[in-house]
Motif scaffolding. Sequence first.
Motif, mmCIF file in Angstrom:
data_model
loop_
_atom_site.group_PDB
_atom_site.id
_atom_site.type_symbol
_atom_site.label_atom_id
_atom_site.label_comp_id
_atom_site.label_asym_id
_atom_site.label_seq_id
_atom_site.Cartn_x
_atom_site.Cartn_y
_atom_site.Cartn_z
ATOM 1 N N MET A 1 -4.352 -21.198 1.715
ATOM 2 C CA MET A 1 -5.034 -19.914 1.918
ATOM 3 C C MET A 1 -4.041 -18.764 1.733
ATOM 4 O O MET A 1 -2.940 -18.798 2.269
ATOM 5 N N THR A 2 -4.445 -17.752 0.974
ATOM 6 C CA THR A 2 -3.597 -16.587 0.756
ATOM 7 C C THR A 2 -3.433 -15.804 2.051
ATOM 8 O O THR A 2 -4.407 -15.593 2.785
ATOM 9 N N LYS A 3 -2.206 -15.384 2.308
ATOM 10 C CA LYS A 3 -1.943 -14.577 3.494
ATOM 11 C C LYS A 3 -1.231 -13.290 3.099
ATOM 12 O O LYS A 3 -0.525 -13.241 2.091
ATOM 13 N N HIS A 4 -1.433 -12.255 3.913
ATOM 14 C CA HIS A 4 -0.867 -10.939 3.620
ATOM 15 C C HIS A 4 -0.078 -10.426 4.823
ATOM 16 O O HIS A 4 -0.372 -10.786 5.969
ATOM 17 N N ARG A 5 0.910 -9.579 4.536
ATOM 18 C CA ARG A 5 1.672 -8.920 5.598
ATOM 19 C C ARG A 5 0.925 -7.651 6.009
ATOM 20 O O ARG A 5 0.632 -6.799 5.166
ATOM 21 N N VAL A 6 0.649 -7.543 7.297
ATOM 22 C CA VAL A 6 -0.052 -6.369 7.822
ATOM 23 C C VAL A 6 0.850 -5.701 8.850
ATOM 24 O O VAL A 6 1.224 -6.323 9.850
ATOM 25 N N ARG A 7 1.209 -4.448 8.587
ATOM 26 C CA ARG A 7 2.091 -3.703 9.499
ATOM 27 C C ARG A 7 1.308 -2.565 10.139
ATOM 28 O O ARG A 7 0.599 -1.817 9.457
ATOM 29 N N PHE A 8 1.447 -2.454 11.460
ATOM 30 C CA PHE A 8 0.718 -1.432 12.214
ATOM 31 C C PHE A 8 1.671 -0.335 12.672
ATOM 32 O O PHE A 8 2.695 -0.615 13.314
ATOM 33 N N LEU A 9 1.320 0.895 12.344
ATOM 34 C CA LEU A 9 2.069 2.069 12.771
ATOM 35 C C LEU A 9 1.234 2.820 13.802
ATOM 36 O O LEU A 9 0.005 2.750 13.771
ATOM 37 N N PRO A 10 1.823 3.557 14.737
ATOM 38 C CA PRO A 10 3.262 3.858 14.860
ATOM 39 C C PRO A 10 4.054 2.796 15.638
ATOM 40 O O PRO A 10 5.198 3.023 15.985
ATOM 41 N N PHE A 11 3.434 1.619 15.903
ATOM 42 C CA PHE A 11 4.085 0.605 16.734
ATOM 43 C C PHE A 11 5.082 -0.247 15.957
ATOM 44 O O PHE A 11 5.897 -0.942 16.545
ATOM 45 N N ASN A 12 4.966 -0.186 14.626
ATOM 46 C CA ASN A 12 5.848 -0.953 13.741
ATOM 47 C C ASN A 12 5.805 -2.447 14.058
ATOM 48 O O ASN A 12 6.820 -3.130 14.053
ATOM 49 N N ARG A 13 4.593 -2.956 14.291
ATOM 50 C CA ARG A 13 4.399 -4.387 14.507
ATOM 51 C C ARG A 13 3.804 -5.003 13.250
ATOM 52 O O ARG A 13 2.892 -4.429 12.643
ATOM 53 N N GLN A 14 4.307 -6.159 12.879
ATOM 54 C CA GLN A 14 3.878 -6.790 11.638
ATOM 55 C C GLN A 14 3.514 -8.248 11.874
ATOM 56 O O GLN A 14 4.185 -8.952 12.625
ATOM 57 N N ILE A 15 2.434 -8.676 11.243
ATOM 58 C CA ILE A 15 2.039 -10.082 11.291
ATOM 59 C C ILE A 15 1.629 -10.523 9.890
ATOM 60 O O ILE A 15 1.377 -9.694 9.014
ATOM 61 N N THR A 16 1.564 -11.823 9.699
ATOM 62 C CA THR A 16 1.019 -12.396 8.471
ATOM 63 C C THR A 16 -0.396 -12.854 8.770
ATOM 64 O O THR A 16 -0.630 -13.572 9.749
ATOM 65 N N TYR A 17 -1.337 -12.417 7.920
ATOM 66 C CA TYR A 17 -2.745 -12.627 8.273
ATOM 67 C C TYR A 17 -3.530 -13.102 7.051
ATOM 68 O O TYR A 17 -3.292 -12.656 5.928
ATOM 69 N N PRO A 18 -4.505 -14.032 7.254
ATOM 70 C CA PRO A 18 -5.252 -14.614 6.128
ATOM 71 C C PRO A 18 -6.097 -13.600 5.367
ATOM 72 O O PRO A 18 -6.659 -12.667 5.950
ATOM 73 N N ASP A 19 -6.202 -13.813 4.085
ATOM 74 C CA ASP A 19 -7.030 -12.982 3.223
ATOM 75 C C ASP A 19 -8.498 -13.082 3.639
ATOM 76 O O ASP A 19 -9.012 -14.160 3.952
ATOM 77 N N GLY A 20 -9.158 -11.930 3.644
ATOM 78 C CA GLY A 20 -10.586 -11.893 3.928
ATOM 79 C C GLY A 20 -10.962 -11.860 5.383
ATOM 80 O O GLY A 20 -12.144 -11.759 5.726
ATOM 81 N N LYS A 21 -9.982 -11.924 6.280
ATOM 82 C CA LYS A 21 -10.268 -11.912 7.715
ATOM 83 C C LYS A 21 -10.324 -10.474 8.238
ATOM 84 O O LYS A 21 -9.798 -9.540 7.641
ATOM 85 N N SER A 22 -10.934 -10.311 9.419
ATOM 86 C CA SER A 22 -11.174 -8.999 9.995
ATOM 87 C C SER A 22 -9.877 -8.283 10.378
ATOM 88 O O SER A 22 -8.982 -8.872 10.987
ATOM 89 N N LEU A 23 -9.806 -7.003 10.047
ATOM 90 C CA LEU A 23 -8.622 -6.212 10.363
ATOM 91 C C LEU A 23 -8.472 -6.013 11.870
ATOM 92 O O LEU A 23 -7.354 -5.988 12.400
ATOM 93 N N ILE A 24 -9.585 -5.887 12.570
ATOM 94 C CA ILE A 24 -9.475 -5.675 14.013
ATOM 95 C C ILE A 24 -8.965 -6.934 14.714
ATOM 96 O O ILE A 24 -8.266 -6.862 15.727
ATOM 97 N N ARG A 25 -9.257 -8.112 14.155
ATOM 98 C CA ARG A 25 -8.699 -9.347 14.698
ATOM 99 C C ARG A 25 -7.196 -9.405 14.434
ATOM 100 O O ARG A 25 -6.432 -9.920 15.250
ATOM 101 N N ALA A 26 -6.787 -8.886 13.288
ATOM 102 C CA ALA A 26 -5.355 -8.828 12.990
ATOM 103 C C ALA A 26 -4.631 -7.956 14.011
ATOM 104 O O ALA A 26 -3.540 -8.294 14.482
ATOM 105 N N ALA A 27 -5.252 -6.831 14.358
ATOM 106 C CA ALA A 27 -4.654 -5.953 15.371
ATOM 107 C C ALA A 27 -4.564 -6.667 16.709
ATOM 108 O O ALA A 27 -3.558 -6.572 17.424
#
Length: 650
Positions: A1-27
Amino acid sequence: MTKHRVRFLPFNRQITYPDGKSLIRAALEAGVHVNAACGGEGQCGKCRVIIEEGSVEGGCSEMLSEDELAGGYRLACRSRVRSDLVVRIPVESEIDAEALTRCGPPGRTARVQQINLEDLKNQGLFIPPVEKRYIELPEPTARDNVADTSRLISALRKQHGEHRLVVRLAVIRKLPGILRESGFKVTATLARPVFERGRTHIINIEPGDTTDRNFAIAVDIGTTTVFGQLIDLITGNVLAERGDINAQVGYGEDIISRIIVAEKPGGLEKLQEAVMETINRIIRKIVKKSGVKRDEISTVTLAGNTTLTQILLKIDPTHIRRSPYVPASTIYPPVRAVDLGIELPRHTTALVYSNISSFVGGDVVAGVMGSGFYLSSELTMYMDIGTNAEIVIGNRDWLVCAACSAGPAFEGGGIQFGMLASKGAIEEFLIDPHTLEPMILTIGNVRPKGICGSGLINIVANLFETGIIDNLGKFRHDLKSDRIRQVDGVYEYVLAWKDVTQIDRDIVITETDIEQLIRAKGAIYSGCRTLLDEVGLSIDKLDRIIISGGFGSHLDIEKAMCIGLLPEIDPDKITYIGNGSLMGARICCLTNRIRKDVVDVMRKTTNFELSVTASYMDRYVAACFLPHTDIDRFPKLKERLAARSAVEGK
């Protein structure tokens, strides 16, 4: 499964998250709080985020203007990750966890009540449910070669008068080594039973004398927030405390939404993991702040409503929301904290508060115990005001209780610009009756970004008393002010123009917002009246009202009476106890007597299910006005309104 790096500002927290999944779940997985009030259904529009780099699928909504869409705004709950992302959480979508622990003065007309440690000590009740005992054991010899466990039990009996002892297997496993390493001078940790006929469990053994190092953690598990305190069991003092957003809010703002999630495959586990994540995060912070070692923590007490308690224990809550509304249990045995997923030593005992019914839970029981009114002869009404408002009436001889679903308005839910009580929330409001211009004060004295629950009450009370809205919560259309306007067929009042806010949008209160508040306060007031009427009492017979909950700490009592949230009563009869659930959890750490008293309280408490109480709905409909259809129930307000009308008529 393809995964993407998602970085949240201004907290500068980053996770790797599956393609097509909900952004709010990533948060949620990244530990980034987003104001998701509707549980991800796209109904509230509060989970706005800005996509600074990368792309998402969806996220557009009629709740976002063309300018916002062009600026990269999307709704996190409707967005799916399709590439590496840089996501900025705008100020209006943040939840300020730091502000949860802010200490402020109580409502202007309420007295404050706290736990009196000296009273506990003077009454001989300062006996924690988990204690330490130092013992010096005689070393074994050829003539005295009894087992180490028997030697330990004998020493505890002779030196401290301890009887009916049970040694846990974990203690037996390490006992031989510790006894010989310490020269047979050790400290045993004892977990007390509820009743004298029960058995005391030896749950830990340590070398040397550590009796001056015994600590506990008290936890209040709320629908929106979780609070924890670290307590010194020798002095009774709170060494550190912390509040945080319950990570379960990402799955729904209210209890029913979470039960629905729990019914889905894997849902219960996700909810339990979410609250454990929050509890463990709080524990890490208060342990670090206090300087206490985790091995020195012997007890954790937990209080929450019935649904949250069952989720905590991984018990299916399905039947709580279906008639006849039956919980799995009302009483829970002590368990090892580690078995719940709490990051504490294996010997730490977790004590979970009992529930009364499906909708009157351990948080209310804890508040009743912490306030101590169950021991008083005074006729008392205890109110825990929140998303699910609970009411208890009675004294030391009898108790009745009920729960009413007030909805999330008091915590900012369902209100267009509603938010939790944190920095930037409007909490004080005054309006000039001639110019209709407002004066607003925010928490932290910064530019406004929303309205908290106590601010909402103050705003509506002022609009009503000055005649800008009628008793249905509708704006008068004959008033000349550019602050009163109609948008998409709904009238609203502009509290702050966008150039003076943090969010570059006008902050308004709408007739829809006011309707939400009226419904919420109507549910609580009618619950009070129904419960009183069912036991043949009137408001004037009450000796006092105790208000619990973080919301109540900044509640203006007079304004609450003005809108009909509280019955009109002498303000001197009203006492505020703060977070009653946390107070009860704390006192359970300090005195084992409470656990016995809980059993007695539950036995003499009668629960009323308002949904099947015939008179409740009639009273609810009557209470869905400002302040009520029968203004004679509020004589002081009636007098003020009459005086205003007389002035306007001149």
